[in-house]
Design an enzyme around this catalytic site. Structure first.
Site, short mmCIF file in Angstrom:
data_model
loop_
_atom_site.label_atom_id
_atom_site.label_comp_id
_atom_site.label_asym_id
_atom_site.label_seq_id
_atom_site.Cartn_x
_atom_site.Cartn_y
_atom_site.Cartn_z
N ASP A 67 0.86 -1.14 -0.12
CA ASP A 67 0.07 -0.02 -0.07
C ASP A 67 0.73 1.21 0.04
O ASP A 67 2.01 1.12 0.54
CB ASP A 67 -0.93 -0.01 1.36
CG ASP A 67 -0.09 0.07 2.64
OD1 ASP A 67 0.85 -0.93 2.63
OD2 ASP A 67 -0.28 0.58 3.56
N GLU A 68 0.24 2.28 -0.61
CA GLU A 68 0.66 3.81 -0.16
C GLU A 68 2.33 3.74 -0.58
O GLU A 68 3.13 4.53 0.10
CB GLU A 68 0.42 4.19 1.20
CG GLU A 68 -0.66 4.25 1.53
CD GLU A 68 -1.19 4.90 2.92
OE1 GLU A 68 -1.75 5.73 2.90
OE2 GLU A 68 -0.51 4.30 3.70
#
Ligand code: ACM
Length: 505
Positions: free
Chosen positions: A299-300
């Protein structure tokens, strides 16, 4: 009693008349793989009742009994049947895990005082009822972020016991992030020697030795809960990069990080050493983890270019899969079309998808995987309950009320993604603002009960008015169990009568 005083709501419930009286001559009858569950039930009931609750493997004629058996319940999913009459309690389940789930329902039909740790002077009457029950989803998770702040083995075990009460069966441990690396890896000892000494706000940090982690895994197993470890890569890696300069593209280590920003760190995609590192970490964590799953985060990764991200995910997932686990990734990982077959996606966008999150979901499904639904505006348990609360964050369209946590349906988020594509749901607790067990429970309760009901109960059983009424009736149980919870004003809570138990931090 028209609805069951059981959380989460069972599939079928009917109330009879009269009660079964648990006494000091009650025995628990169980054979084979029902026996460990019988032991657990006895341990659960002995402290408050003071009764011996002998476990018998052969029928004792004439003695009042709680009968636990494993056998076909002829329901659509594996589940349990609970029948309580004035003379007998019979609990039958398709497997030991469902027998354990049925025990949680029986527990909740006993007076709330059963949750006390010391002998209580109470008539231990259980109402005569018939319950047939099975879960909507097989994966019913909670996530604990032990990276932003570290939580001890004792706190994690306590959380596992809370989860068991609600028939949750997966604990996802977010073990690594920018602010700390929390699991010892023998072949890369500085991950913990250096990378575990920090936490959000500059605290002391901490980490699990392999023995600690095994203690958590074993406690979870005794509650029929699977532990899913997450090693979050290629972003969220400042702690690892600070511990090993050679993992950085320029060979120099960044400073340790104790803030709460995201998206600034990345493993070096072009270095072979990165993949040696991943192979070692994934091998050691897989060896320690009996469960089927390994979570790779993904993620991210805002400091990783698109091209690098795709190359990294292709290689990292192949390495992880070579250690025999089914992989899980946050939904961004669906950008890759090179995922090992069956890789599970974890959706953390909103109840109404944003930023192509629905396309990422479709990608996992097209590649043979299923989804874990964790919409951030509904079951991110770290969101504030209300704007004036001290604890929590608000970025996911917060605050998140109990109503928002309860009134959503995992099969109504992404068009065409229905129960068959959904492995289950998970309620994450990120811990940027949380560093102790009291605050943890305050953020979690009562919203985690809503999450458990979405994970377990059929859509047709969801009823907000009934849920809040049952919750109010249930609150003395929270007090008896010494669970801190937020008395949110959406529920007409009864007066708190137990001395010495405050319900707010
Ligand atoms: C996430 O909240 N970054 C998965």
């Amino acid at each position: 009693m028209t609805t069951a005083p059981v959380m989460p709501a069972p599939v079928h419930f009917s109330a009879g008349s009269g009660h079964y009286a648990l006494t000091d001559t009650t025995v628990i009858h169980a054979t084979g793989s029902a026996q460990p569950v019988a032991e657990y039930l006895a341990e659960l009931l002995r402290p408050a009742t003071g009764f011996p609750l002998h476990i018998a493997t052969a029928e004792t004629p004439g003695s009042p009994a709680i009968e636990l058996t494993i056998g076909d319940t002829a329901q659509p999913n594996p589940g349990y049947l609970l029948s309580i009459t004035a003379t007998r309690i019979e609990l039958r389940a398709d497997d030991a895990a469902q027998l354990f789930a049925g025990v949680q329902s029986l527990r909740q039909l006993l007076p709330h005082a059963i949750e006390h740790a010391t002998v209580q002077d109470v008539d231990w009457h259980v109402p005569c009822v018939e319950i047939s029950d099975y879960p909507r989803f097989s994966y019913r998770g909670a996530m604990l972020d032990v990276a932003r702040h570290f939580f001890t083995v004792a706190t994690v075990k306590r959380y596992l016991d809370r989860m068991a009460l609600l028939k949750l069966n997966v604990l996802h441990l977010h073990l690594t992030d920018d602010q700390g690396w929390r699991i010892h890896i023998d072949s890369w000892p500085n991950l913990t020697a250096l990378g575990a000494t920090t936490a959000v706000g500059g605290g002391a940090g901490g980490f699990y030795t392999k023995a600690d982690y095994t203690e958590i895994v074993e406690h979870a197993a005794s509650r029929y809960i699977t532990v899913v470890p997450e090693i979050d890569v290629p972003g969220h890696t400042n702690a690892a990069l600070a511990a090993y300069p050679e993992l950085n593209c320029d060979g120099s280590a960044p400073a340790p990080y104790t803030g709460i920003e995201v998206g600034f760190s990345s493993l070096c995609i072009s270095k072979e050493l990165t993949y040696q590192f991943l192979d070692d970490v994934f091998r050691e964590i897989s060896e320690l983890t009996p469960g089927q799953y390994l979570h790779l985060g993904g993620d991210e990764s805002l400091a990783t270019s698109d091209e690098d991200y795709l190359e990294f995910i292709r290689r990292a997932t192949a390495i992880a899969a070579s250690h025999g686990k089914t992989l899980i990734g946050w939904h961004e990982m669906g950008r890759s079309r090179d995922l090992p077959a069956g890789t599970v996606g974890q959706y953390w966008s909103y109840v109404t998808p944003r930023d192509d999150a629905d396309k990422r979901v479709a990608s996992f499904i097209e590649q043979g995987g299923r989804m874990i639904m964790s919409p951030a505006d509904a079951i991110y348990l770290d969101m504030k309950y209300a704007t004036d609360e001290e604890l929590g964050l608000e970025w996911a369209d917060g605050p998140t009320t109990l109503d928002a946590a309860y009134n959503w349906d995992p099969a109504a988020i992404v068009n065409g993604v229905t129960d068959e594509h959904i492995l289950g749901i998970e309620a994450p607790l990120w811990t940027e603002t949380i560093d102790n067990v009291r605050d943890l429970e305050y953020m979690v309760f009562p919203r985690i009960i809503a999450a458990a009901e979405i994970a377990w109960s059929p859509r047709s059983a969801h009823d907000w008015a009934d849920f809040t009424r049952r919750l109010a009736d249930w609150s003395p149980r929270l007090h008896a169990a010494e669970i801190t919870y937020n008395r949110v004003d959406e529920v007409s809570w009864p007066e708190v009568s137990q001395p010495g138990m405050s319900s707010t931090p």
